[in-house]
Design a protein around this motif. Structure first.
Motif, PDB file in Angstrom:
ATOM      1  N   ALA A   1       0.849  -1.195   0.000  1.00 44.45           N
ATOM      2  CA  ALA A   1       0.000   0.000   0.000  1.00 44.45           C
ATOM      3  C   ALA A   1       0.884   1.244   0.000  1.00 44.45           C
ATOM      4  CB  ALA A   1      -0.928   0.001   1.201  1.00 44.45           C
ATOM      5  N   LEU A   2       0.312   2.334  -0.522  1.00 49.56           N
ATOM      6  CA  LEU A   2       1.022   3.611  -0.563  1.00 49.56           C
ATOM      7  C   LEU A   2       0.314   4.604   0.357  1.00 49.56           C
ATOM      8  CD1 LEU A   2       1.777   4.068  -4.376  1.00 49.56           C
ATOM      9  CD2 LEU A   2       3.214   3.025  -2.609  1.00 49.56           C
ATOM     10  N   VAL A   3       1.114   5.353   1.105  1.00 49.04           N
ATOM     11  CA  VAL A   3       0.584   6.345   2.031  1.00 49.04           C
ATOM     12  C   VAL A   3       1.004   7.730   1.568  1.00 49.04           C
ATOM     13  CG1 VAL A   3       0.638   7.211   4.408  1.00 49.04           C
ATOM     14  CG2 VAL A   3       0.635   4.745   3.970  1.00 49.04           C
ATOM     15  N   GLU A   4       0.029   8.621   1.520  1.00 47.88           N
ATOM     16  CA  GLU A   4       0.309  10.027   1.246  1.00 47.88           C
ATOM     17  C   GLU A   4       0.087  10.823   2.536  1.00 47.88           C
ATOM     18  OE1 GLU A   4      -2.061  11.427  -1.963  1.00 47.88           O
ATOM     19  OE2 GLU A   4      -0.847  10.450  -3.511  1.00 47.88           O
ATOM     20  N   ARG A   5       0.969  11.794   2.756  1.00 40.28           N
ATOM     21  CA  ARG A   5       0.827  12.683   3.913  1.00 40.28           C
ATOM     22  C   ARG A   5       0.589  14.095   3.404  1.00 40.28           C
ATOM     23  NH1 ARG A   5       4.884  12.133   8.829  1.00 40.28           N
ATOM     24  NH2 ARG A   5       3.443  10.362   9.120  1.00 40.28           N
ATOM     25  N   LEU A   6      -0.579  14.575   3.713  1.00 40.11           N
ATOM     26  CA  LEU A   6      -0.995  15.913   3.257  1.00 40.11           C
ATOM     27  C   LEU A   6      -0.869  16.040   1.732  1.00 40.11           C
ATOM     28  CD1 LEU A   6       0.677  18.071   6.065  1.00 40.11           C
ATOM     29  CD2 LEU A   6      -1.688  17.242   5.939  1.00 40.11           C
ATOM     30  N   GLY A   7      -1.276  14.990   1.032  1.00 36.60           N
ATOM     31  CA  GLY A   7      -1.338  15.025  -0.431  1.00 36.60           C
ATOM     32  C   GLY A   7      -0.077  14.633  -1.157  1.00 36.60           C
ATOM     33  N   GLN A   8       1.006  14.336  -0.429  1.00 34.56           N
ATOM     34  CA  GLN A   8       2.260  13.935  -1.063  1.00 34.56           C
ATOM     35  C   GLN A   8       2.641  12.523  -0.635  1.00 34.56           C
ATOM     36  OE1 GLN A   8       5.171  16.936  -0.048  1.00 34.56           O
ATOM     37  NE2 GLN A   8       4.585  18.225  -1.777  1.00 34.56           N
ATOM     38  N   PHE A   9       3.349  11.833  -1.558  1.00 33.78           N
ATOM     39  CA  PHE A   9       3.764  10.475  -1.227  1.00 33.78           C
ATOM     40  C   PHE A   9       4.658  10.496   0.011  1.00 33.78           C
ATOM     41  CE2 PHE A   9       7.091   7.196  -1.487  1.00 33.78           C
ATOM     42  CZ  PHE A   9       6.286   6.067  -1.352  1.00 33.78           C
ATOM     43  N   HIS A  10       4.344   9.601   0.944  1.00 35.61           N
ATOM     44  CA  HIS A  10       5.102   9.548   2.204  1.00 35.61           C
ATOM     45  C   HIS A  10       5.891   8.251   2.336  1.00 35.61           C
ATOM     46  CE1 HIS A  10       6.267  10.083   6.309  1.00 35.61           C
ATOM     47  NE2 HIS A  10       5.518   9.071   6.748  1.00 35.61           N
ATOM     48  N   ARG A  11       5.206   7.107   2.238  1.00 31.08           N
ATOM     49  CA  ARG A  11       5.911   5.834   2.353  1.00 31.08           C
ATOM     50  C   ARG A  11       5.057   4.689   1.823  1.00 31.08           C
ATOM     51  NH1 ARG A  11       4.913   2.987   7.495  1.00 31.08           N
ATOM     52  NH2 ARG A  11       3.260   4.039   8.658  1.00 31.08           N
ATOM     53  N   LYS A  12       5.680   3.532   1.775  1.00 29.67           N
ATOM     54  CA  LYS A  12       5.012   2.317   1.305  1.00 29.67           C
ATOM     55  C   LYS A  12       4.806   1.379   2.476  1.00 29.67           C
ATOM     56  CE  LYS A  12       7.466  -0.230  -1.395  1.00 29.67           C
ATOM     57  NZ  LYS A  12       8.178  -0.665  -2.615  1.00 29.67           N
ATOM     58  N   LEU A  13       3.625   0.788   2.570  1.00 30.48           N
ATOM     59  CA  LEU A  13       3.307  -0.144   3.643  1.00 30.48           C
ATOM     60  C   LEU A  13       3.502  -1.577   3.166  1.00 30.48           C
ATOM     61  CD1 LEU A  13       0.040   1.443   5.100  1.00 30.48           C
ATOM     62  CD2 LEU A  13       2.435   1.951   5.661  1.00 30.48           C
ATOM     63  N   GLU A  14       4.214  -2.355   3.969  1.00 27.27           N
ATOM     64  CA  GLU A  14       4.471  -3.758   3.666  1.00 27.27           C
ATOM     65  C   GLU A  14       3.432  -4.637   4.372  1.00 27.27           C
ATOM     66  OE1 GLU A  14       6.573  -4.691   1.491  1.00 27.27           O
ATOM     67  OE2 GLU A  14       7.733  -2.835   1.235  1.00 27.27           O
ATOM     68  N   PRO A  15       3.366  -5.914   4.029  1.00 29.86           N
ATOM     69  CA  PRO A  15       2.403  -6.808   4.690  1.00 29.86           C
ATOM     70  C   PRO A  15       2.606  -6.844   6.201  1.00 29.86           C
ATOM     71  CG  PRO A  15       3.259  -7.839   2.711  1.00 29.86           C
ATOM     72  CD  PRO A  15       4.052  -6.580   2.909  1.00 29.86           C
ATOM     73  N   GLY A  16       1.502  -6.864   6.920  1.00 30.61           N
ATOM     74  CA  GLY A  16       1.539  -6.881   8.380  1.00 30.61           C
ATOM     75  C   GLY A  16       0.808  -5.672   8.961  1.00 30.61           C
ATOM     76  N   LEU A  17       1.052  -5.402  10.253  1.00 35.24           N
ATOM     77  CA  LEU A  17       0.413  -4.276  10.934  1.00 35.24           C
ATOM     78  C   LEU A  17       1.252  -3.018  10.744  1.00 35.24           C
ATOM     79  CD1 LEU A  17      -1.776  -3.165  12.816  1.00 35.24           C
ATOM     80  CD2 LEU A  17      -0.355  -3.894  14.763  1.00 35.24           C
ATOM     81  N   ASN A  18       0.618  -1.962  10.260  1.00 39.16           N
ATOM     82  CA  ASN A  18       1.288  -0.677  10.047  1.00 39.16           C
ATOM     83  C   ASN A  18       0.476   0.423  10.739  1.00 39.16           C
ATOM     84  OD1 ASN A  18       3.403  -1.215   7.583  1.00 39.16           O
ATOM     85  ND2 ASN A  18       1.568  -2.463   7.341  1.00 39.16           N
TER      86      ASN A  18
END
Length: 271
Positions: free
Chosen positions: A31-48
């Motif tokens: 999964a991809l996470v954006e922070r305030l509309g900008q790319f922030h980080r990528k989530l790997e399998p598991g609890l994030n």
């Protein structure tokens, strides 16, 4: 005011935020996470964990290999024959960030790319080549697709052309051409067989003392039989033919021996 009354809503807010910040990504996904509309980080399998109201998950995709079916499409060979070809594409995402931000609709882009390359490869071949060059087409398409899709964060693992078939009008034309060729061969074989048959008759008659009389009888019989069959035909015609002329024609095949009895040297018997 009672402190408990003040702290209770605050505690619920903290608990809710903590629960809302936890995100579970299933195995085989990213999964991809954006922070305030900008790319922030990528989530790997598991609890994030993410920060509520600040971070947002914009996409979650599988990184496993997938299959993309390409519907039958028309292509034209180098000798201007229309074909219908379909294919199947095996692909997977190796960089989700590129796949999400570098291309708008990844599956549609892959489909159009395969169709373009398939038509290009078919267009470089003649009709007969396409039936036996499927492996070469697959390899050429795989090399081209792999180069292009690398910038999209996608790996094309395999591409298979499932079927290559001429359009219906071309199939009908091919069937007519094949039927004409078969008919032509049959006519040639029939003519060769008739010539061989006449040659054997000629050789057999040469060994007979009364060859000319036998020949005349045979031709007369054939003449009567042919006229009988013509008379039975719904499109019958009246045919006049001189058996003598027919015997003379076959006599030329036999040579002058048909006029000379066996054991004769062609003289008047004077020594």
């Amino acid at each position: 005011m009672d402190p408990i009354t003040i702290l209770a809503p605050l505690a619920l807010l903290i608990i809710g935020s903590a629960v809302g910040s936890g995100k579970i990504i299933n195995e085989g996904n990213q999964a991809l996470v954006e922070r305030l509309g900008q790319f922030h980080r990528k989530l790997e399998p598991g609890l994030n964990f993410i920060i509520p109201f600040v971070d947002s998950i914009v996409v979650e995709e599988t990184t496993r290999e997938r299959v993309l079916d390409i519907e039958p499409q028309e292509a034209i060979t180098r000798d201007n024959v229309s074909l219908i070809a379909d294919a199947v594409l095996y692909w997977q995402i190796f960089d989700l960030k590129k796949a999400y931000y570098a291309i708008d609709d990844i599956e549609n882009a892959l489909k159009n790319l395969v169709l373009t390359r398939l038509r290009t490869e078919v267009g470089q071949m003649e009709l007969e080549q396409t039936f036996s060059a499927r492996k070469e087409i697959n390899q050429a398409m795989l090399a081209e697709l792999d180069d292009v899709t690398d910038a999209w964060g996608v790996k094309v693992t395999r591409v298979e052309v499932l079927d290559i078939m001429p359009v219906q009008t071309v199939l009908e034309s091919m069937e007519q051409e094949r039927a004409a060729e078969i008919k032509k061969r049959a006519s040639i074989l029939e003519a060769e067989g008739a010539a061989e048959y006449m040659n054997r008759i000629s050789q057999a008659l040469r060994s007979q003392a009364n060859s000319k009389e036998v020949l005349q009888f045979y031709l007369a019989q054939r003449f009567v039989d042919a006229n009988y069959r013509l008379g039975e035909s719904p499109n019958s015609k009246i045919l006049f033919m001189d058996p003598k002329a027919m015997s003379e024609a076959l006599g030329e095949l036999m040579g002058t021996e048909t006029d000379v009895p066996n054991g004769s040297n062609g003289s008047n018997g004077n020594k």
